[in-house]
Design a protein around this motif. Structure first.
Motif, PDB file in Angstrom:
ATOM      1  N   GLY A  41      52.343 -39.167  47.116  1.00 30.00           N
ATOM      2  CA  GLY A  41      51.878 -38.841  45.768  1.00 30.00           C
ATOM      3  C   GLY A  41      50.384 -38.732  45.624  1.00 30.00           C
ATOM      4  N   ARG A  42      49.650 -38.570  46.734  1.00 30.09           N
ATOM      5  CA  ARG A  42      48.193 -38.475  46.656  1.00 30.09           C
ATOM      6  C   ARG A  42      47.777 -37.014  46.581  1.00 30.09           C
ATOM      7  NH1 ARG A  42      47.568 -42.965  44.784  1.00 30.09           N
ATOM      8  NH2 ARG A  42      45.361 -42.484  44.884  1.00 30.09           N
ATOM      9  N   ARG A  43      46.691 -36.765  45.813  1.00 33.74           N
ATOM     10  CA  ARG A  43      46.195 -35.391  45.661  1.00 33.74           C
ATOM     11  C   ARG A  43      44.957 -35.124  46.497  1.00 33.74           C
ATOM     12  NH1 ARG A  43      46.768 -33.941  39.221  1.00 33.74           N
ATOM     13  NH2 ARG A  43      48.990 -34.348  39.037  1.00 33.74           N
ATOM     14  N   GLY A  44      44.248 -36.152  46.879  1.00 30.40           N
ATOM     15  CA  GLY A  44      43.035 -35.944  47.652  1.00 30.40           C
ATOM     16  C   GLY A  44      42.542 -37.241  48.242  1.00 30.40           C
ATOM     17  N   VAL A  45      41.609 -37.123  49.201  1.00 30.04           N
ATOM     18  CA  VAL A  45      41.106 -38.302  49.891  1.00 30.04           C
ATOM     19  C   VAL A  45      40.352 -39.222  48.950  1.00 30.04           C
ATOM     20  CG1 VAL A  45      39.551 -39.052  51.731  1.00 30.04           C
ATOM     21  CG2 VAL A  45      41.017 -37.075  52.100  1.00 30.04           C
ATOM     22  N   ASN A  46      39.636 -38.663  47.958  1.00 28.04           N
ATOM     23  CA  ASN A  46      38.866 -39.499  47.044  1.00 28.04           C
ATOM     24  C   ASN A  46      39.735 -40.430  46.223  1.00 28.04           C
ATOM     25  OD1 ASN A  46      36.443 -38.419  47.841  1.00 28.04           O
ATOM     26  ND2 ASN A  46      36.415 -36.852  46.256  1.00 28.04           N
ATOM     27  N   TRP A 104      45.832 -58.225  45.748  1.00 28.29           N
ATOM     28  CA  TRP A 104      45.651 -58.649  47.140  1.00 28.29           C
ATOM     29  C   TRP A 104      45.648 -57.453  48.085  1.00 28.29           C
ATOM     30  CZ3 TRP A 104      48.935 -58.694  51.526  1.00 28.29           C
ATOM     31  CH2 TRP A 104      48.436 -59.448  52.614  1.00 28.29           C
ATOM     32  N   MET A 105      46.498 -56.479  47.834  1.00 29.45           N
ATOM     33  CA  MET A 105      46.609 -55.323  48.704  1.00 29.45           C
ATOM     34  C   MET A 105      45.478 -54.317  48.490  1.00 29.45           C
ATOM     35  SD  MET A 105      49.201 -55.582  50.767  1.00 29.45           S
ATOM     36  CE  MET A 105      49.584 -53.899  51.264  1.00 29.45           C
ATOM     37  N   GLU A 106      45.164 -54.015  47.254  1.00 29.57           N
ATOM     38  CA  GLU A 106      44.224 -52.939  46.954  1.00 29.57           C
ATOM     39  C   GLU A 106      42.891 -53.430  46.398  1.00 29.57           C
ATOM     40  OE1 GLU A 106      46.353 -50.220  44.371  1.00 29.57           O
ATOM     41  OE2 GLU A 106      46.848 -49.000  46.133  1.00 29.57           O
ATOM     42  N   GLY A 107      42.813 -54.709  46.052  1.00 28.82           N
ATOM     43  CA  GLY A 107      41.623 -55.191  45.379  1.00 28.82           C
ATOM     44  C   GLY A 107      41.670 -54.826  43.910  1.00 28.82           C
ATOM     45  N   LYS A 108      40.620 -55.150  43.179  1.00 26.67           N
ATOM     46  CA  LYS A 108      40.558 -54.821  41.762  1.00 26.67           C
ATOM     47  C   LYS A 108      39.163 -54.327  41.417  1.00 26.67           C
ATOM     48  CE  LYS A 108      39.726 -59.685  40.575  1.00 26.67           C
ATOM     49  NZ  LYS A 108      40.187 -60.829  39.740  1.00 26.67           N
ATOM     50  N   PRO A 109      39.029 -53.555  40.352  1.00 27.54           N
ATOM     51  CA  PRO A 109      37.699 -53.062  39.960  1.00 27.54           C
ATOM     52  C   PRO A 109      36.741 -54.210  39.699  1.00 27.54           C
ATOM     53  CG  PRO A 109      39.436 -51.919  38.752  1.00 27.54           C
ATOM     54  CD  PRO A 109      40.103 -53.059  39.454  1.00 27.54           C
ATOM     55  N   LEU A 110      35.493 -54.013  40.108  1.00 30.76           N
ATOM     56  CA  LEU A 110      34.473 -55.047  39.950  1.00 30.76           C
ATOM     57  C   LEU A 110      33.339 -54.528  39.081  1.00 30.76           C
ATOM     58  CD1 LEU A 110      34.164 -56.321  43.645  1.00 30.76           C
ATOM     59  CD2 LEU A 110      35.407 -57.426  41.786  1.00 30.76           C
ATOM     60  N   ARG A 149      24.809 -49.356  30.539  1.00 28.55           N
ATOM     61  CA  ARG A 149      25.499 -50.422  29.798  1.00 28.55           C
ATOM     62  C   ARG A 149      26.499 -51.138  30.691  1.00 28.55           C
ATOM     63  NH1 ARG A 149      30.302 -50.247  26.956  1.00 28.55           N
ATOM     64  NH2 ARG A 149      30.372 -47.975  27.122  1.00 28.55           N
ATOM     65  N   LEU A 150      27.198 -50.368  31.511  1.00 30.73           N
ATOM     66  CA  LEU A 150      28.237 -50.952  32.355  1.00 30.73           C
ATOM     67  C   LEU A 150      28.448 -50.054  33.565  1.00 30.73           C
ATOM     68  CD1 LEU A 150      30.186 -53.460  32.054  1.00 30.73           C
ATOM     69  CD2 LEU A 150      31.917 -51.825  31.294  1.00 30.73           C
ATOM     70  N   ALA A 151      28.592 -50.655  34.747  1.00 29.11           N
ATOM     71  CA  ALA A 151      28.935 -49.913  35.968  1.00 29.11           C
ATOM     72  C   ALA A 151      30.031 -50.681  36.688  1.00 29.11           C
ATOM     73  CB  ALA A 151      27.721 -49.737  36.868  1.00 29.11           C
ATOM     74  N   ILE A 152      31.097 -49.964  37.047  1.00 26.34           N
ATOM     75  CA  ILE A 152      32.279 -50.590  37.641  1.00 26.34           C
ATOM     76  C   ILE A 152      32.539 -49.973  39.008  1.00 26.34           C
ATOM     77  CG2 ILE A 152      34.748 -51.018  37.374  1.00 26.34           C
ATOM     78  CD1 ILE A 152      34.355 -50.716  34.356  1.00 26.34           C
ATOM     79  N   LEU A 153      32.678 -50.827  40.015  1.00 23.61           N
ATOM     80  CA  LEU A 153      33.063 -50.386  41.348  1.00 23.61           C
ATOM     81  C   LEU A 153      34.585 -50.322  41.396  1.00 23.61           C
ATOM     82  CD1 LEU A 153      32.315 -49.710  44.292  1.00 23.61           C
ATOM     83  CD2 LEU A 153      32.444 -52.165  44.786  1.00 23.61           C
ATOM     84  N   GLU A 154      35.119 -49.091  41.536  1.00 21.85           N
ATOM     85  CA  GLU A 154      36.561 -48.904  41.517  1.00 21.85           C
ATOM     86  C   GLU A 154      37.173 -49.262  42.873  1.00 21.85           C
ATOM     87  OE1 GLU A 154      37.780 -48.426  38.752  1.00 21.85           O
ATOM     88  OE2 GLU A 154      36.336 -47.366  37.514  1.00 21.85           O
ATOM     89  N   THR A 155      38.496 -49.404  42.901  1.00 25.27           N
ATOM     90  CA  THR A 155      39.172 -49.814  44.130  1.00 25.27           C
ATOM     91  C   THR A 155      39.105 -48.754  45.223  1.00 25.27           C
ATOM     92  OG1 THR A 155      41.284 -49.007  43.239  1.00 25.27           O
ATOM     93  CG2 THR A 155      40.756 -51.332  42.904  1.00 25.27           C
ATOM     94  N   ASN A 156      38.858 -47.489  44.851  1.00 26.98           N
ATOM     95  CA  ASN A 156      38.739 -46.432  45.861  1.00 26.98           C
ATOM     96  C   ASN A 156      37.301 -46.230  46.334  1.00 26.98           C
ATOM     97  OD1 ASN A 156      37.562 -45.210  43.674  1.00 26.98           O
ATOM     98  ND2 ASN A 156      38.841 -43.375  43.705  1.00 26.98           N
ATOM     99  N   GLY A 157      36.392 -47.118  45.903  1.00 24.59           N
ATOM    100  CA  GLY A 157      34.997 -47.026  46.321  1.00 24.59           C
ATOM    101  C   GLY A 157      34.118 -46.224  45.395  1.00 24.59           C
ATOM    102  N   GLY A 158      34.713 -45.550  44.403  1.00 19.67           N
ATOM    103  CA  GLY A 158      33.919 -44.790  43.444  1.00 19.67           C
ATOM    104  C   GLY A 158      33.212 -45.696  42.449  1.00 19.67           C
TER     105      GLY A 158
END
Length: 229
Positions: A41-46, A104-110, A149-158
């Motif tokens: 179900g993935r559309r791209g590497v990102n 635990w498997m994928e991490g969470k946004p930080l 105001r806010l910056a979030i590190l997503e689980t995919n590295g974005g």
């Protein structure tokens, strides 16, 4: 063995017809990998999470070896892909039913930037260096952290960035390369300075030598308060 033997370098012991088999093997793996990505179900590497990247890397050896090694049969490789696909589907099923297992498997946004300053405790705990994000911040049009105001590190590295309104922008740490900023331990002028380590902003006087109360750092950078272009 003769060095630079063109015949050995080109085909070695294989007949010329083996190139057709290599072409077929490459086509086979192309189809299998493509179907694997479609079925996950993935559309791209990102969009791949860390968990999914590990799976793709795990499959790399099987996909690579079968394309040109004559003693690697095709069906066992297909079984490898099928087995990992079942494992992936089972893992995503578990993640959909357990929030703790998903984290635990994928991490969470930080959250790494809040109200114009680095979340120093989070970055220190997760072993994240601020230099990793400066380029991404610049590419998103950020000149200094006071604009953010806010910056979030997503689980995919974005990196997701939410900006302050122009009237709410405050002095902040520049994210420019170090060749374009002056790092000081003894303040040359009075004004607002940002800790070079944790981005805490503080008003300092000329000739003052300050210790950051947040991270105990001794180096400071003149804070910027420019509006976004």
């Amino acid at each position: 063995m003769q060095a630079f033997d063109v015949k050995r370098m080109a085909l070695d012991k294989f007949p010329l017809e083996y190139l057709g088999e290599v072409t077929f093997r490459c086509f086979f793996i192309f189809v299998v990998v493509f179907l694997f990505l479609k079925l996950t179900g993935r559309r791209g590497v990102n969009q791949l999470s860390l968990f999914e990247v590990v799976i793709i890397l795990t499959l790399g050896s099987a996909a690579g070896d079968v394309t040109f090694y004559d003693d690697v049969p095709l069906l066992p490789v297909f079984a490898v892909f099928f087995s990992i696909l079942l494992f992936y589907r089972f893992s995503t099923w578990l993640m959909g039913r357990s929030h703790h297992f998903q984290n635990w498997m994928e991490g969470k946004p930080l959250i790494i930037i809040r109200d114009g300053m680095f979340e120093w405790e989070t970055m220190d705990r997760e072993n994240i260096t601020k230099g990793e994000f400066y380029m991404e911040l610049r590419q998103k049009g950020v000149e200094h952290l006071g604009q953010v105001r806010l910056a979030i590190l997503e689980t995919n590295g974005g990196l997701s960035v939410y900006f302050r309104l122009d009237e709410d922008i405050q002095p902040g740490l520049p994210v420019l390369p170090e060749d374009y900023i002056d790092i000081e331990t003894l303040m040359m002028t009075s004004g607002w300075y940002a800790c070079h380590q944790c981005s805490l902003v503080k008003e300092l006087k000329v000739g003052e030598k300050a210790v950051c109360p947040r991270c105990q750092n001794l180096t400071w950078v003149r804070a910027l308060n420019t509006l976004r272009a």
